[in-house]
Design a protein around this motif. Structure first.
Motif, PDB file in Angstrom:
ATOM      1  N   ALA A  56       0.826  -1.202   0.000  1.00 57.75           N
ATOM      2  CA  ALA A  56       0.000   0.000   0.000  1.00 57.75           C
ATOM      3  C   ALA A  56       0.861   1.252   0.000  1.00 57.75           C
ATOM      4  N   GLY A  57       1.963   1.224   0.719  1.00 55.60           N
ATOM      5  CA  GLY A  57       2.880   2.368   0.720  1.00 55.60           C
ATOM      6  C   GLY A  57       3.494   2.603  -0.650  1.00 55.60           C
ATOM      7  N   LEU A  58       3.867   1.525  -1.327  1.00 58.23           N
ATOM      8  CA  LEU A  58       4.432   1.672  -2.671  1.00 58.23           C
ATOM      9  C   LEU A  58       3.402   2.229  -3.654  1.00 58.23           C
ATOM     10  N   VAL A  59       2.173   1.765  -3.574  1.00 56.92           N
ATOM     11  CA  VAL A  59       1.121   2.299  -4.444  1.00 56.92           C
ATOM     12  C   VAL A  59       0.873   3.766  -4.129  1.00 56.92           C
ATOM     13  N   PRO A  66       1.742  11.264  -7.175  1.00 57.98           N
ATOM     14  CA  PRO A  66       1.880  11.986  -8.445  1.00 57.98           C
ATOM     15  C   PRO A  66       0.544  12.429  -9.051  1.00 57.98           C
ATOM     16  N   LEU A  67      -0.488  11.597  -8.940  1.00 58.76           N
ATOM     17  CA  LEU A  67      -1.790  12.002  -9.464  1.00 58.76           C
ATOM     18  C   LEU A  67      -2.370  13.173  -8.679  1.00 58.76           C
TER      19      LEU A  67
END
Length: 93
Positions: A56-59, A66-67
């Motif tokens: 979840a942290g990586l996502v 960025p979005l």
């Protein structure tokens, strides 16, 4: 929708209890400075939880941030025009 969430939470809880009950074999995890003594079921559930948190942290870092920054830049680029509410029709009085 709340009932569905409650049922999913209950199913995950029961699955975790089953995994913990079936895998009661003792094990030790050797770290550099210490040693952890636990059961295999607890170690499996902890490893799964750590994997979910890291994923979840990586996502969050690679997609969501960025979005969100792109959305903030797009909102700053659009000029803000005040919207006047429509006037009610004249009743003739």
């Amino acid at each position: 929708m709340k009932v569905f969430r409650l049922l999913v939470l209950l199913a995950v809880l029961v699955l975790g209890l089953i995994i913990g009950a079936v895998n009661m074999t003792e094990m030790s995890i050797n770290l550099v400075f210490t040693q952890l003594h636990t059961s295999v079921g607890v170690a499996m559930i902890a490893a799964l939880l750590v994997g979910v948190v890291v994923g979840a942290g990586l996502v969050l870092v690679s997609v969501v941030v960025p979005l969100y920054a792109q959305l903030r830049r797009a909102n700053k680029a659009v000029p803000v025009t005040p919207v006047t509410p429509p006037q009610p029709p004249f009743a003739g009085r």
